[in-house]
Structures are given as C-alpha cells and as structure tokens.
Design a protein around this motif. Structure first.
Motif, PDB file in Angstrom:
ATOM      1  N   TYR A 141     -21.388  55.418  16.972  1.00 56.28           N
ATOM      2  CA  TYR A 141     -21.211  55.018  15.444  1.00 56.28           C
ATOM      3  C   TYR A 141     -22.328  54.360  14.488  1.00 56.28           C
ATOM      4  O   TYR A 141     -22.948  53.460  15.214  1.00 56.28           O
ATOM      5  CB  TYR A 141     -20.067  54.671  15.859  1.00 56.28           C
TER       6      TYR A 141
ATOM      7  N   LYS B 203     -11.414  53.930  14.486  1.00 58.59           N
ATOM      8  CA  LYS B 203      -9.725  54.810  14.123  1.00 58.59           C
ATOM      9  C   LYS B 203     -10.206  56.196  14.812  1.00 58.59           C
ATOM     10  O   LYS B 203      -9.337  56.630  14.773  1.00 58.59           O
ATOM     11  CB  LYS B 203     -10.121  55.661  12.370  1.00 58.59           C
TER      12      LYS B 203
ATOM     13  N   ASP C 240     -23.037  52.950  10.986  1.00 56.67           N
ATOM     14  CA  ASP C 240     -21.710  51.769   8.998  1.00 56.67           C
ATOM     15  C   ASP C 240     -22.704  53.640   8.436  1.00 56.67           C
ATOM     16  O   ASP C 240     -23.602  54.419   8.191  1.00 56.67           O
ATOM     17  CB  ASP C 240     -22.755  50.805   8.387  1.00 56.67           C
ATOM     18  N   ASP C 241     -21.438  54.171   7.744  1.00 60.76           N
ATOM     19  CA  ASP C 241     -22.467  54.778   6.037  1.00 60.76           C
ATOM     20  C   ASP C 241     -21.243  54.006   4.927  1.00 60.76           C
ATOM     21  O   ASP C 241     -20.372  53.236   5.407  1.00 60.76           O
ATOM     22  CB  ASP C 241     -21.724  56.109   6.498  1.00 60.76           C
ATOM     23  N   GLU C 242     -20.908  54.868   4.281  1.00 67.02           N
ATOM     24  CA  GLU C 242     -20.009  54.874   2.330  1.00 67.02           C
ATOM     25  C   GLU C 242     -19.093  55.100   2.551  1.00 67.02           C
ATOM     26  O   GLU C 242     -17.972  53.681   2.092  1.00 67.02           O
ATOM     27  CB  GLU C 242     -20.914  55.874   1.385  1.00 67.02           C
ATOM     28  N   ARG C 243     -18.676  55.660   4.162  1.00 66.44           N
ATOM     29  CA  ARG C 243     -16.950  55.178   4.240  1.00 66.44           C
ATOM     30  C   ARG C 243     -16.906  54.587   4.548  1.00 66.44           C
ATOM     31  O   ARG C 243     -15.451  53.947   4.592  1.00 66.44           O
ATOM     32  CB  ARG C 243     -16.658  56.318   5.085  1.00 66.44           C
ATOM     33  N   GLY C 244     -17.394  53.052   5.900  1.00 66.05           N
ATOM     34  CA  GLY C 244     -17.397  52.422   6.282  1.00 66.05           C
ATOM     35  C   GLY C 244     -17.964  51.829   7.303  1.00 66.05           C
ATOM     36  O   GLY C 244     -18.531  52.810   8.022  1.00 66.05           O
TER      37      GLY C 244
ATOM     38  N   GLU D 120     -15.955  50.674  12.488  1.00 68.53           N
ATOM     39  CA  GLU D 120     -14.205  51.365  12.495  1.00 68.53           C
ATOM     40  C   GLU D 120     -14.570  52.414  12.433  1.00 68.53           C
ATOM     41  O   GLU D 120     -12.844  52.939  12.124  1.00 68.53           O
ATOM     42  CB  GLU D 120     -13.875  50.922  10.776  1.00 68.53           C
ATOM     43  N   HIS D 121     -15.275  52.919  12.617  1.00 66.32           N
ATOM     44  CA  HIS D 121     -15.015  54.791  12.974  1.00 66.32           C
ATOM     45  C   HIS D 121     -14.738  55.514  14.251  1.00 66.32           C
ATOM     46  O   HIS D 121     -13.376  55.714  14.418  1.00 66.32           O
ATOM     47  CB  HIS D 121     -16.581  55.386  12.575  1.00 66.32           C
TER      48      HIS D 121
END
Length: 158
Positions: free
Chosen positions: A98, A112, A100-104, A108-109
C-alpha cells in the motif's frame, strides 16, 4: 465485550483479538459444512445453495486476506500476535504494497480494505449461521415429527 462503530456500522467485539475471532468464524463455517452437510470444502456450499459464487469468492478472499495479516503480524512481532495494533498497521501496509497517493496514506487504504473485509465476512458469517441453523433445525424437527407420528401398518390387500 465492547461496542464500536466501524465504517458507520455498530460492531460488537467480544474478544480481545477480533482478527482471530473472524478467522475462527470463517473456520466454523467450514466445520459446520463438513460435519452437518458432509461437504469436503466450503466451495460445495455453492452447489448446495447456501452461498452464491460471488459470496464464496468473498469468503475465500477475505479468509486469505486475514491469514496474510495474521502471518504479517507474527513476522513483525517476532512472536504469535493476533491483534492488529496501531504499531503494526503502517508496517503491514508497506509489507502489502500500500502506498500514499492523492486519496490518502497507504496505511489508511490498508485499514479501509481491512474494515471492508471484516464487515463483509461478518455479514457472510451471520447469513450462513442463520441458514445452517434453519437447515439443521428443520431437519431435526422433521426427524422428531416422524418419530412422533404413529406408524400405520401397510395393508397388503389394498
């Protein structure tokens, strides 16, 4: 026992290790299928009408995801650890790719996906438990009814 909200849904946690509890729930489905329905695998539950193919796939994928998390926890803790503690979440997210990207954040991904998995498995487990209960109880009631009914002798002259 404590009640907590997960993704807007109230979840009752009755174990210190909810991750392990869910794996046991999934295993229980398999044990009931084998014991009461003489199934060789949970896949046979599709043919018997207890699960749809997408539900089976969700069950199998969810179980696999939780096993990988459990194994990752054991690796990171260097011992048996079945709690998805905050301290391990970031490392597990990295371990599973996983980012990090612009969504979080990657963590967190990961969390989720974890909560979606837990919720889906919880719903499937509850549904299967109810179906098994109905099927097993229905069979027991029918057997008891047949045992109570007087057996009429067959008249060979009719």
């Amino acid at each position: 026992m404590r009640k907590t909200a997960v993704c807007g849904v109230d979840v009752v946690v009755i174990s210190k290790n909810p991750e392990l509890l869910l794996l046991r729930d999934v295993q229980t489905v398999g044990w009931v299928a084998k014991r009461h329905f003489h199934a060789n695998s949970t896949l046979e539950l599709v043919a018997r009408g207890f699960l749809t193919a997408p539900e089976y796939e969700a069950l199998a994928n969810g179980q696999d995801f939780l096993w990988r998390i459990r194994y990752g926890l054991h690796m990171l803790a260097d011992r048996a650890e079945d709690r998805l503690l905050f301290d391990y979440q970031l490392e597990l997210a990295k371990l599973f790719g996983y980012t990090d990207d612009e969504r979080g954040l990657g963590v967190e991904h990961f969390m989720k996906d974890y909560f979606r998995c837990v919720l889906k498995l919880g719903v499937l487990n509850e549904m299967l438990t109810q179906l098994f209960d109905e099927a097993i109880l229905r069979a027991c009631r029918e057997r008891a009814r047949l045992e109570r009914e007087p057996q009429l002798p067959l008249d060979e002259t009719v």
